[in-house]
Write a protein that holds these residues in place. Sequence first.
Motif, mmCIF file in Angstrom:
data_model
loop_
_atom_site.group_PDB
_atom_site.id
_atom_site.type_symbol
_atom_site.label_atom_id
_atom_site.label_comp_id
_atom_site.label_asym_id
_atom_site.label_seq_id
_atom_site.Cartn_x
_atom_site.Cartn_y
_atom_site.Cartn_z
ATOM 1 N N UNK A 78 0.884 -1.064 -0.145
ATOM 2 C CA UNK A 78 0.088 -0.168 -0.141
ATOM 3 C C UNK A 78 0.898 1.283 0.077
ATOM 4 N N UNK A 79 2.038 1.115 0.659
ATOM 5 C CA UNK A 79 3.125 2.444 0.926
ATOM 6 C C UNK A 79 3.741 2.574 -0.670
ATOM 7 N N UNK A 80 3.861 1.524 -1.170
ATOM 8 C CA UNK A 80 4.885 1.666 -2.504
ATOM 9 C C UNK A 80 4.280 1.225 -3.698
ATOM 10 N N UNK A 81 3.097 0.644 -3.893
ATOM 11 C CA UNK A 81 2.719 -0.023 -5.071
ATOM 12 C C UNK A 81 1.219 0.250 -5.332
ATOM 13 N N UNK A 82 0.841 1.105 -4.483
ATOM 14 C CA UNK A 82 -0.814 1.242 -4.878
ATOM 15 C C UNK A 82 -0.924 2.475 -5.811
ATOM 16 N N UNK A 83 -2.354 2.638 -6.154
ATOM 17 C CA UNK A 83 -2.613 3.738 -7.013
ATOM 18 C C UNK A 83 -2.164 5.006 -6.367
ATOM 19 N N UNK A 84 -2.439 5.123 -5.073
ATOM 20 C CA UNK A 84 -2.072 6.167 -4.177
ATOM 21 C C UNK A 84 -0.621 6.703 -4.344
ATOM 22 N N UNK A 85 0.116 5.718 -4.147
ATOM 23 C CA UNK A 85 1.538 5.774 -4.260
ATOM 24 C C UNK A 85 2.135 6.176 -5.536
ATOM 25 N N UNK A 86 1.561 5.760 -6.880
ATOM 26 C CA UNK A 86 1.791 6.003 -8.091
ATOM 27 C C UNK A 86 1.352 7.502 -8.221
ATOM 28 N N UNK A 87 0.129 8.023 -7.651
ATOM 29 C CA UNK A 87 -0.111 9.340 -7.879
ATOM 30 C C UNK A 87 0.698 10.278 -7.056
ATOM 31 N N UNK A 88 0.979 10.095 -5.813
ATOM 32 C CA UNK A 88 2.198 10.731 -5.255
ATOM 33 C C UNK A 88 3.320 10.896 -5.898
ATOM 34 N N UNK A 89 3.922 9.722 -6.413
ATOM 35 C CA UNK A 89 5.130 9.910 -7.324
ATOM 36 C C UNK A 89 4.885 10.709 -8.367
ATOM 37 N N UNK A 90 3.715 10.695 -8.983
ATOM 38 C CA UNK A 90 3.778 11.583 -10.326
ATOM 39 C C UNK A 90 3.477 13.039 -9.831
ATOM 40 N N UNK A 91 3.101 13.337 -8.829
ATOM 41 C CA UNK A 91 2.797 14.603 -8.504
ATOM 42 C C UNK A 91 4.095 15.097 -8.180
ATOM 43 N N UNK A 92 4.832 14.327 -7.399
ATOM 44 C CA UNK A 92 6.231 14.849 -6.939
ATOM 45 C C UNK A 92 7.200 15.107 -8.160
ATOM 46 N N UNK A 93 7.043 14.245 -9.264
ATOM 47 C CA UNK A 93 7.912 14.149 -10.482
ATOM 48 C C UNK A 93 7.431 15.444 -11.231
ATOM 49 N N UNK A 94 6.324 15.794 -11.248
ATOM 50 C CA UNK A 94 5.491 17.083 -11.998
ATOM 51 C C UNK A 94 5.908 18.594 -11.317
ATOM 52 N N UNK A 95 6.102 18.260 -9.741
ATOM 53 C CA UNK A 95 6.516 19.397 -9.010
ATOM 54 C C UNK A 95 7.943 19.767 -9.278
ATOM 55 N N UNK A 96 8.682 18.717 -9.409
ATOM 56 C CA UNK A 96 9.938 18.692 -9.574
ATOM 57 C C UNK A 96 10.218 19.304 -11.065
ATOM 58 N N UNK A 97 9.479 18.703 -11.970
ATOM 59 C CA UNK A 97 9.730 19.346 -13.278
ATOM 60 C C UNK A 97 9.422 20.897 -13.444
ATOM 61 N N UNK A 98 8.226 21.269 -12.798
ATOM 62 C CA UNK A 98 7.852 22.636 -13.088
ATOM 63 C C UNK A 98 9.033 23.320 -12.340
ATOM 64 N N UNK A 99 9.500 22.841 -11.055
ATOM 65 C CA UNK A 99 10.446 23.735 -10.103
ATOM 66 C C UNK A 99 11.777 23.884 -11.128
ATOM 67 N N UNK A 100 12.259 22.662 -11.825
ATOM 68 C CA UNK A 100 13.545 22.960 -12.785
ATOM 69 C C UNK A 100 13.166 23.803 -14.022
ATOM 70 N N UNK A 101 12.081 23.989 -14.377
ATOM 71 C CA UNK A 101 11.646 24.860 -15.575
ATOM 72 C C UNK A 101 11.657 26.042 -15.311
#
Length: 188
Positions: free
Chosen positions: A163-186
């Motif tokens: 549930x912590x590492x391989x759930x839909x919630x975990x995937x969404x959390x990782x996607x948001x973090x990736x988007x935030x990082x990309x936006x911050x770098x841009x």
Amino acid sequence: RPGEEAQDERTCVFWGRLDFGPNIQALQWFCGRVWPAVRRQAPDARFTIYGFNPSDPVRALAGRDGVALVPDLPDLRPEIARHQVVVLPFVSGGGIKNKLLEAASLGKPIVCTATACRGLRLEKSAPFRTPRDGKQWVGAILALWGDSDGRRRLGVEVREWVLKNHSWTAAARDAVAGLEQSLGEGIR
């Protein structure tokens, strides 16, 4: 979710497409190297293989030494819940093993090879048993069968891990973090 079904004693389970090379190889290795030694120490032990399109090599493993084959069930969850231990004895193949994630979601104690763990998010120690050879496999299975509290604890730990590492919630959390990082770098 974990099932409420009563567990049959001294049982193991495996499932998957039974015409897929890595699954066939896993079953042949387990039934050839591990299961006979388990049965010598627990003659009433049972191993059930569930899956679709059973190939001739898989059919040849069933019907003796406590090995059963049940093909083409529409819903595996209640059947898997009845077994004490999930075995994932992969010796080949790549990618994430969905059956490991499924077993974890069901809160089942898992005994698996390192090959079954590839691509997973693992912390310091994985919440499943990963023996390195046939003798250790036998020991891990027998130990889990003999320790109902340990099986229950391992089942809870593996469910929390998935549930912590391989759930839909975990995937969404990782996607948001990736988007935030990309936006911050841009913005720089």
